[in-house]
Design an enzyme around this catalytic site. Structure first.
Site, PDB file in Angstrom:
ATOM      1  N   SER A   1       0.824  -1.194   0.000  1.00 47.06           N
ATOM      2  CA  SER A   1       0.000   0.000   0.000  1.00 47.06           C
ATOM      3  C   SER A   1       0.872   1.263   0.000  1.00 47.06           C
ATOM      4  CB  SER A   1      -0.965  -0.048   1.194  1.00 47.06           C
ATOM      5  OG  SER A   1      -1.951   0.952   1.093  1.00 47.06           O
TER       6      SER A   1
ATOM      7  N   ASP B   1     -10.348  -4.604  -4.075  1.00 48.63           N
ATOM      8  CA  ASP B   1      -9.745  -3.647  -3.147  1.00 48.63           C
ATOM      9  C   ASP B   1     -10.657  -2.430  -3.011  1.00 48.63           C
ATOM     10  OD1 ASP B   1      -8.153  -1.714  -1.842  1.00 48.63           O
ATOM     11  OD2 ASP B   1      -6.314  -2.561  -2.662  1.00 48.63           O
TER      12      ASP B   1
ATOM     13  N   HIS C   1      -8.038  -5.353   0.131  1.00 48.84           N
ATOM     14  CA  HIS C   1      -6.748  -4.682   0.373  1.00 48.84           C
ATOM     15  C   HIS C   1      -5.971  -5.559   1.347  1.00 48.84           C
ATOM     16  CE1 HIS C   1      -4.310  -1.113  -0.112  1.00 48.84           C
ATOM     17  NE2 HIS C   1      -4.158  -0.982   1.190  1.00 48.84           N
TER      18      HIS C   1
END
Length: 244
Positions: free
Chosen positions: A139, A192, A223
């Protein structure tokens, strides 16, 4: 006989890091993999990935050292961060991904400097060139790792982007054109809810158009990180060892 895993907490450059390896005492690794956590995670969040990756590819245990830096910012909601994000993004209200792709996030230059200082400290301590460092992260950690990988004086051994996305495009695009052939592992969840798959695909397309070699994987996940992804990542890292 299986060697014991070594786990050391230390400061490298500007950042506190966790270092994992199973190398013989005093051995210099052939490759160092630097993996940076996501927003709001503890500095130790990705540490368990080291042993998992070694289990998938035993050559990693024999020849690789893993380094997990903690972000330079304490996050208000707990954990660490690499740079701040607007409240609208945190509430899930950010939908202008075109603007997000164009803008340089506030705090990115400071995060870049901090991670670069860690990479430089690693190279100095182990007498390794950038070409034997793999950068990556999850991320937000993937975003800052991408930014650094495109700016080092020499290309790193590889770049691993786990559920990352495109940002800073006006800066990244011309720099990517100077990284022709750089091996990139990129993985993203089809479901996600935070960083959409389309933005990750846009980053992939930018890299491919610039001549980077991208190993792209989309998984049926949100995610997150899944086992199949780690297995593919381990193979990517083992390939970076090459004939060394």
């Amino acid at each position: 006989m299986e060697r014991a895993l070594r786990h050391v907490a230390t400061r490298l450059g500007e950042l506190d890091c966790h270092v994992i390896d199973a190398l013989p005492e005093g051995a210099t690794p052939e490759l160092v993999v630097v993996l940076s956590h996501g927003l709001g995670a503890p500095a130790t969040d990705l540490v368990p990935l080291g042993p998992e990756l070694m289990a998938f590819q035993p050559a990693l245990a024999d020849r690789v050292r893993f380094v997990f830096p903690g972000g330079p910012m304490a996050w208000a909601h707990g954990g660490r961060a690499w740079f701040p994000l607007p409240d609208a993004v945190m509430r899930g209200e950010q939908r202008d991904w075109e603007q997000f792709a164009r803008d340089v996030p506030p705090g990115m230059p400071a995060a870049r400097r901090a991670l670069m200082s860690t990479v430089d400290a690693l190279c100095a301590a182990m007498k390794l060139p950038y070409g034997r460092i793999v950068l990556g992260g999850f991320s937000q950690g993937g975003m800052v790792s991408t930014d650094v990988a495109l700016r080092l004086d020499e290309p790193p051994a590889g770049l691993c982007i786990l559920s990352g996305t495109l940002t800073s495009e006006p800066e990244w695009r011309p720099r990517a054109q100077g990284r022709t052939g750089l091996p990139v592992f990129q993985a993203h969840g089809r479901y996600d809810p935070l960083l959409p798959l389309g933005s990750a695909e846009r980053l992939r397309d930018l890299f491919v158009a610039s001549g980077l070699t991208v190993d792209f994987h989309a998984y049926d996940m949100p995610h997150a990180i899944v086992t199949e992804e780690l297995e593919a990542l381990a193979a990517f890292l083992a390939a970076r060892l090459g004939g060394r």
